[in-house]
Design an enzyme around this catalytic site. Structure first.
Site, PDB file in Angstrom:
ATOM      1  N   ARG A 100       0.815  -1.212   0.000  1.00 43.61           N
ATOM      2  CA  ARG A 100       0.000   0.000   0.000  1.00 43.61           C
ATOM      3  C   ARG A 100       0.851   1.265   0.000  1.00 43.61           C
ATOM      4  NH1 ARG A 100      -4.250  -0.708   4.592  1.00 43.61           N
ATOM      5  NH2 ARG A 100      -5.694   0.412   3.256  1.00 43.61           N
ATOM      6  N   CYS A 101       2.157   1.109   0.136  1.00 41.79           N
ATOM      7  CA  CYS A 101       3.073   2.246   0.233  1.00 41.79           C
ATOM      8  C   CYS A 101       3.739   2.507  -1.120  1.00 41.79           C
ATOM      9  CB  CYS A 101       4.122   1.949   1.299  1.00 41.79           C
ATOM     10  SG  CYS A 101       5.448   3.149   1.377  1.00 41.79           S
ATOM     11  N   THR A 102       3.659   3.733  -1.592  1.00 40.74           N
ATOM     12  CA  THR A 102       4.260   4.098  -2.874  1.00 40.74           C
ATOM     13  C   THR A 102       5.767   3.852  -2.877  1.00 40.74           C
ATOM     14  OG1 THR A 102       2.571   5.784  -3.210  1.00 40.74           O
ATOM     15  CG2 THR A 102       4.581   5.994  -4.521  1.00 40.74           C
ATOM     16  N   ARG A 131       6.493   0.179  -3.119  1.00 45.84           N
ATOM     17  CA  ARG A 131       6.264  -0.321  -4.488  1.00 45.84           C
ATOM     18  C   ARG A 131       7.401   0.091  -5.412  1.00 45.84           C
ATOM     19  NH1 ARG A 131       0.945   1.508  -3.377  1.00 45.84           N
ATOM     20  NH2 ARG A 131       1.220   3.229  -4.854  1.00 45.84           N
TER      21      ARG A 131
END
Length: 113
Positions: free
Chosen positions: A9-11, A14
């Site tokens: 869920r973390c940019t 990712r």
């Protein structure tokens, strides 16, 4: 083998995963919110990062602000807080053998290859 401790869920996490995928080296993904660290694993990662436990804490997270900010905590209390609240752990963490980095920015991964 390279391991990425990842929060999908973390940019930034990712981005780190994408960087690892582009290396064309074997790696494993550990979604640490689904499969939390054990105390020994977290202590080992902190040692490999060569940091103090507080440096691995996301101090702007509401959990930290509401429950821990301003308190004088020992390293073991900080580690316990992260074990009980894995969202507090900075991400992504990339481990390669005895070396590790918090891949913010993602280019820090190159430091341990």
């Amino acid at each position: 083998m390279i391991t990425i401790y990842h929060n999908p869920r973390c940019t930034k996490s990712r981005e780190g995963l994408c960087e690892i995928e582009n290396l064309n080296q074997p790696f494993e993904i550990r979604k640490y919110l689904d499969e939390p660290f054990t105390k020994n694993e977290l202590e080992e990662v902190i040692t490999k990062l060569n940091i103090s436990p507080i440096e691995l804490v996301r101090t702007k997270e509401s959990i930290w602000i509401e429950n821990f900010k301003g308190k004088k905590l020992s390293d073991s209390q900080i580690i316990q807080a992260m074990l009980e609240n894995p969202k507090l752990i900075e991400r992504p963490i990339i481990v390669n053998g005895n070396k590790a980095v918090i891949a913010r920015p993602k280019e820090k991964i190159n430091e341990i290859l």
